[in-house]
Design an enzyme around this catalytic site. Sequence first.
Site, PDB file in Angstrom:
ATOM      1  N   ASP A 146       0.862  -1.195   0.000  1.00 54.81           N
ATOM      2  CA  ASP A 146       0.000   0.000   0.000  1.00 54.81           C
ATOM      3  C   ASP A 146       0.897   1.243   0.000  1.00 54.81           C
ATOM      4  OD1 ASP A 146      -3.161   0.666   1.373  1.00 54.81           O
ATOM      5  OD2 ASP A 146      -1.674   2.215   0.990  1.00 54.81           O
TER       6      ASP A 146
ATOM      7  N   ASP B 107      -3.935   2.426  -5.105  1.00 55.47           N
ATOM      8  CA  ASP B 107      -2.606   2.424  -4.476  1.00 55.47           C
ATOM      9  C   ASP B 107      -2.301   1.168  -3.670  1.00 55.47           C
ATOM     10  OD1 ASP B 107      -4.002   2.817  -2.072  1.00 55.47           O
ATOM     11  OD2 ASP B 107      -2.407   4.097  -1.289  1.00 55.47           O
ATOM     12  N   GLU B 108      -3.047   0.086  -3.916  1.00 58.93           N
ATOM     13  CA  GLU B 108      -2.729  -1.138  -3.171  1.00 58.93           C
ATOM     14  C   GLU B 108      -2.880  -2.380  -4.035  1.00 58.93           C
ATOM     15  OE1 GLU B 108      -5.499  -2.118   0.034  1.00 58.93           O
ATOM     16  OE2 GLU B 108      -7.066  -1.039  -1.012  1.00 58.93           O
TER      17      GLU B 108
HETATM   18  P1  TTP Z   1      -5.402   5.090   1.121  1.00 53.88           P
HETATM   19  O1  TTP Z   1      -4.412   4.030   0.801  1.00 53.88           O
HETATM   20  O2  TTP Z   1      -6.575   4.724   1.964  1.00 53.88           O
HETATM   21  O3  TTP Z   1      -4.678   6.285   1.892  1.00 53.88           O
HETATM   22  P2  TTP Z   1      -3.271   6.930   1.641  1.00 53.88           P
HETATM   23  O4  TTP Z   1      -2.451   6.179   0.641  1.00 53.88           O
HETATM   24  O5  TTP Z   1      -3.459   8.370   1.319  1.00 53.88           O
HETATM   25  O6  TTP Z   1      -2.584   6.832   3.071  1.00 53.88           O
HETATM   26  P3  TTP Z   1      -1.996   5.551   3.795  1.00 53.88           P
HETATM   27  O7  TTP Z   1      -2.186   4.370   2.906  1.00 53.88           O
HETATM   28  O8  TTP Z   1      -0.544   5.891   4.019  1.00 53.88           O
HETATM   29  O9  TTP Z   1      -2.755   5.446   5.078  1.00 53.88           O
HETATM   30  O10 TTP Z   1      -5.956   5.748  -0.208  1.00 53.88           O
HETATM   31  C1  TTP Z   1      -5.168   5.927  -1.371  1.00 53.88           C
HETATM   32  C2  TTP Z   1      -5.525   7.234  -2.062  1.00 53.88           C
HETATM   33  O11 TTP Z   1      -6.902   7.233  -2.413  1.00 53.88           O
HETATM   34  C3  TTP Z   1      -5.303   8.459  -1.209  1.00 53.88           C
HETATM   35  O12 TTP Z   1      -4.003   8.991  -1.300  1.00 53.88           O
HETATM   36  C4  TTP Z   1      -6.340   9.432  -1.720  1.00 53.88           C
HETATM   37  C5  TTP Z   1      -7.432   8.555  -2.280  1.00 53.88           C
HETATM   38  N1  TTP Z   1      -8.593   8.584  -1.366  1.00 53.88           N
HETATM   39  C6  TTP Z   1      -9.661   9.449  -1.672  1.00 53.88           C
HETATM   40  O13 TTP Z   1      -9.651  10.125  -2.711  1.00 53.88           O
HETATM   41  N2  TTP Z   1     -10.697   9.515  -0.784  1.00 53.88           N
HETATM   42  C7  TTP Z   1     -10.735   8.783   0.381  1.00 53.88           C
HETATM   43  O14 TTP Z   1     -11.690   8.876   1.164  1.00 53.88           O
HETATM   44  C8  TTP Z   1      -9.640   7.897   0.666  1.00 53.88           C
HETATM   45  C9  TTP Z   1      -9.636   7.065   1.925  1.00 53.88           C
HETATM   46  C10 TTP Z   1      -8.601   7.837  -0.229  1.00 53.88           C
HETATM   47 MG    MG Z   2      -2.193   4.120   0.752  1.00 54.79          MG
END
Ligand code: TTP
Ligand code: MG
Length: 391
Positions: free
Chosen positions: A29, A126-127
């Site tokens: 992730d 992103d995962e």
């Molecule tokens: P996530 O992987 O949930 O969050 P992140 O990568 O920003 O942070 P981390 O993994 O380090 O905790 O989401 C990936 C991307 O998806 C995030 O950068 C922005 C987008 N996103 C949105 O647009 N709206 C949302 O509600 C969420 C949770 C994420």
């Molecule tokens: Mg993330």
Amino acid sequence: MVAIVAFLQKSQNQAKVPKKERNFLFHVDLDCFFAAVEIREQPSLKGLPIIVGGDKESKRGVVTTCTYEARRFGVHSGMSIVDALKLCPESICLPRGNYLLYREVSDSVMSILSTYTDEFRCASIDEAYLNLTKIINKEFNGNPIPIAEEIKKEIFEIEGITCSIGIGSNTTIAKMATSQNKPNGITYIPKEHIKEFLKPLPVRRISGIGPKSAERLQKNHGVETIGQIMKLETEYEMIRKYGSLGKFFYRIISGEGRTKLKTNDYYGAQSISKGRTFYGYLEDGEPITAEKLLPKLIDQVHERLTKKSFRFKTVTLEIKLQNSFKNINKSRSFLAANDDKERINSTVFELLEEFRNTHKDEPIRKVAVRVSNFGKKDSNQKSITDFFSEK
Ligand code: TTP
Ligand code: MG
């Protein structure tokens, strides 16, 4: 410095579980993904509390993500900008997400990950999950850490952003492990340590338990941690107390879960690309030019293409202009899918010439080479190499 969580120490004692039973599922992730890309583009933002998705002046918008510097103040995704600014008034808000760029970086990361195994699943922008069981047992003597470090290094070198990796004997544990050590961490939970790992965690950390279910469990049963659920030993007892959720909890606590992923012929991103921003770098004392850089990018794209045995029908040259930041994409498609490096090379340079003809001396900020539109090799069609090597 990458943090590796403490369970690793205990995992040295692997003798109790016979080797053939050990599965290695990875969950990768990206860390604060949208914000990390914005910082990469504008390095002066590094180390600051950055919020993506809102406007500081009008205080309108919602936090899509924020850096860990902002999270320390309690800011999180989904929060209104008004609330976020109350918690961290010095936050820098980037009003609109550059979605095309996020998609491009995501495609590139997925393309990197998909070169590690055929058992690969892109789970969101992103995962991704990877099943690396075979290679870790065969080539790494059952130690998943070196390959996790290699993945992190490759993503950082190519895209300049960090990720966190969770490793477990199934996908559920792998995903829960990732959040244990974020950002930039690696967490490995060997099967025999699942219960110990789960015990102190809040129930909402289980993927599938949303805030409403967590609230209900707290209200109806006084349950906050997984350890409280683990006090019941049998599946029967868990179902009697928690209904259908009981069955779900029993499976997770017993270490049951998905241990295989469907083999991907063509990974989700559907393209392989490699790009580079110039940032005014010099090479051998000379400014970097697109002409100098492109052969290296073509090599890297072709290397990944052959590693996966993919064949492309489309070649794209992407150019970002220095002054206007405008993206110019030029593509050429072919009827038959092929994996010929010379084809990529000649096409890219023809496309560059076309660009130079229309844009004369316009300075370039970034170039990227992309191959896409994958297809299987026609079994009747021989490549030139096959043809000449035939006796
Ligand atoms: P996530 O992987 O949930 O969050 P992140 O990568 O920003 O942070 P981390 O993994 O380090 O905790 O989401 C990936 C991307 O998806 C995030 O950068 C922005 C987008 N996103 C949105 O647009 N709206 C949302 O509600 C969420 C949770 C994420
Ligand atoms: Mg993330």
